[in-house]
Design an enzyme around this catalytic site. Structure first.
Site, short mmCIF file in Angstrom:
data_model
loop_
_atom_site.label_atom_id
_atom_site.label_comp_id
_atom_site.label_asym_id
_atom_site.label_seq_id
_atom_site.Cartn_x
_atom_site.Cartn_y
_atom_site.Cartn_z
N PRO A 145 37.39 11.71 -23.10
CA PRO A 145 36.44 12.07 -24.16
C PRO A 145 35.80 10.82 -24.76
CG PRO A 145 38.49 13.29 -24.41
CD PRO A 145 38.74 12.25 -23.36
N GLU A 146 34.48 10.82 -24.81
CA GLU A 146 33.74 9.71 -25.40
C GLU A 146 33.15 10.16 -26.74
OE1 GLU A 146 33.96 6.78 -24.24
OE2 GLU A 146 34.69 7.10 -22.21
N ARG B 260 34.73 0.99 -12.16
CA ARG B 260 34.13 2.27 -12.55
C ARG B 260 32.86 2.51 -11.75
NH1 ARG B 260 34.57 2.56 -19.16
NH2 ARG B 260 36.77 2.00 -19.32
N LYS C 94 35.71 6.57 -31.20
CA LYS C 94 36.37 7.73 -30.58
C LYS C 94 37.60 8.18 -31.36
CE LYS C 94 36.47 5.57 -26.56
NZ LYS C 94 36.70 5.30 -25.11
#
EC number: 3.2.2.23
Length: 275
Positions: A2-3, A265, A58
């Site tokens: 979750p960002e 990434r 976050k």
């Protein structure tokens, strides 16, 4: 993971239920998440009224009169609002329940990389907490500008995408949103951060704000685990221009989207639209 959009969607879903309500009790079923859950958390929060729910990067900050309890969703965490009447029996990965009069706020985290922490008021403002003090500016704040990005990247050879992900300039721009923002700004993600001009950084700051706002409006992105406080998935991933679209035609020019790896990434970009 979750960002910022997913955390903000969670905050907006939770706040109307908890603000102004008292915590009747806290059930801690798992004492060790990413860090140990504070041993006295349940007692600290018993009968405390939740005054506000804020987001910093976050992190979710739940304020009560005695301090703040801080929640980080980690890689796979979710916070769900469940009716107290007929609340499901806690499953294996349901680690903490905050019980209110009419509902339960349940923290679920299969991988246990999330965190629940306590910051007492006598320790000072919560934004001075070690996990929060070094964070970059909020992307929706007036402090986030192209001039800030330009000034903070002079002389830096790291790629502009990795500079965005670092979180020391601006918070919450995770992998999906960095790729999408750079596409909207027309900047190739491999460009050295120190070589991006001020006008291009101004476009990038606008693109970051627009991308994150669109993601929040769409309920965030659900690639695997994320659901909002009501259990619904996000849909921003369906609107992506480049993310997870390797080999597919660019929605703007038709050129096949390319995928590379940066800092372990995946990065996606259009070789025609992004220079």
């Amino acid at each position: 993971m979750p960002e910022l959009p997913e955390v903000e969607v969670t905050r907006r879903g939770i706040e109307p239920f908890v603000a102004g309500r008292r915590v009747e009790r806290v059930d801690v079923r798992t004492a060790m998440l990413r860090w140990p859950v504070p041993a006295g958390l349940a007692e600290q929060l018993r009968a405390r009224e939740v005054l506000a729910v804020e987001r910093r990067g976050k992190y979710l900050l739940f304020e009560v009169d005695a301090g703040w309890f801080i929640v980080h969703l980690g890689m796979t965490g979710t916070l769900r609002v469940l009716p107290a009447a007929g609340v499901p029996v806690a499953a294996k990965h349901d680690h903490i329940d905050w019980i209110f009069d009419e509902f339960v706020l349940r923290f679920r985290d299969p991988r246990r990389f999330g965190a629940v922490l306590w910051h007492p008021r006598e320790a000072g403002d919560v934004h001075a907490h070690p996990l929060l003090a070094s964070l970059g500016v909020e992307p929706f704040s007036p402090a986030f500008t192209g001039a800030l990005l330009h000034a903070r990247t002079r002389g830096r050879t790291v790629s502009v995408k990795q500079a965005l992900l670092a979180g020391d300039m601006v918070v919450g721009v995770g992998n999906i949103y960095a790729s999408e923002s750079l596409f909207r700004a027309g900047i190739r993600p491999t460009t050295a951060a120190g070589k991006v001009s001020l006008p291009r950084y101004e476009r990038l700051a606008d693109a970051v704000r627009a991308t994150l706002a669109d993601a929040i409006e769409r309920g965030g992105s659900t690639l695997r685990d994320f659901v909002g406080s009501n259990g619904e998935s996000g849909y921003f991933q369906l609107d992506c221009f480049v993310y997870d679209r390797a080999g597919q035609p660019c929605r703007v020019c038709g050129t096949p989207i390319r995928q590379i790896v940066q800092g372990q990434r995946s990065t996606y970009y259009c070789p025609t639209c992004q220079r």
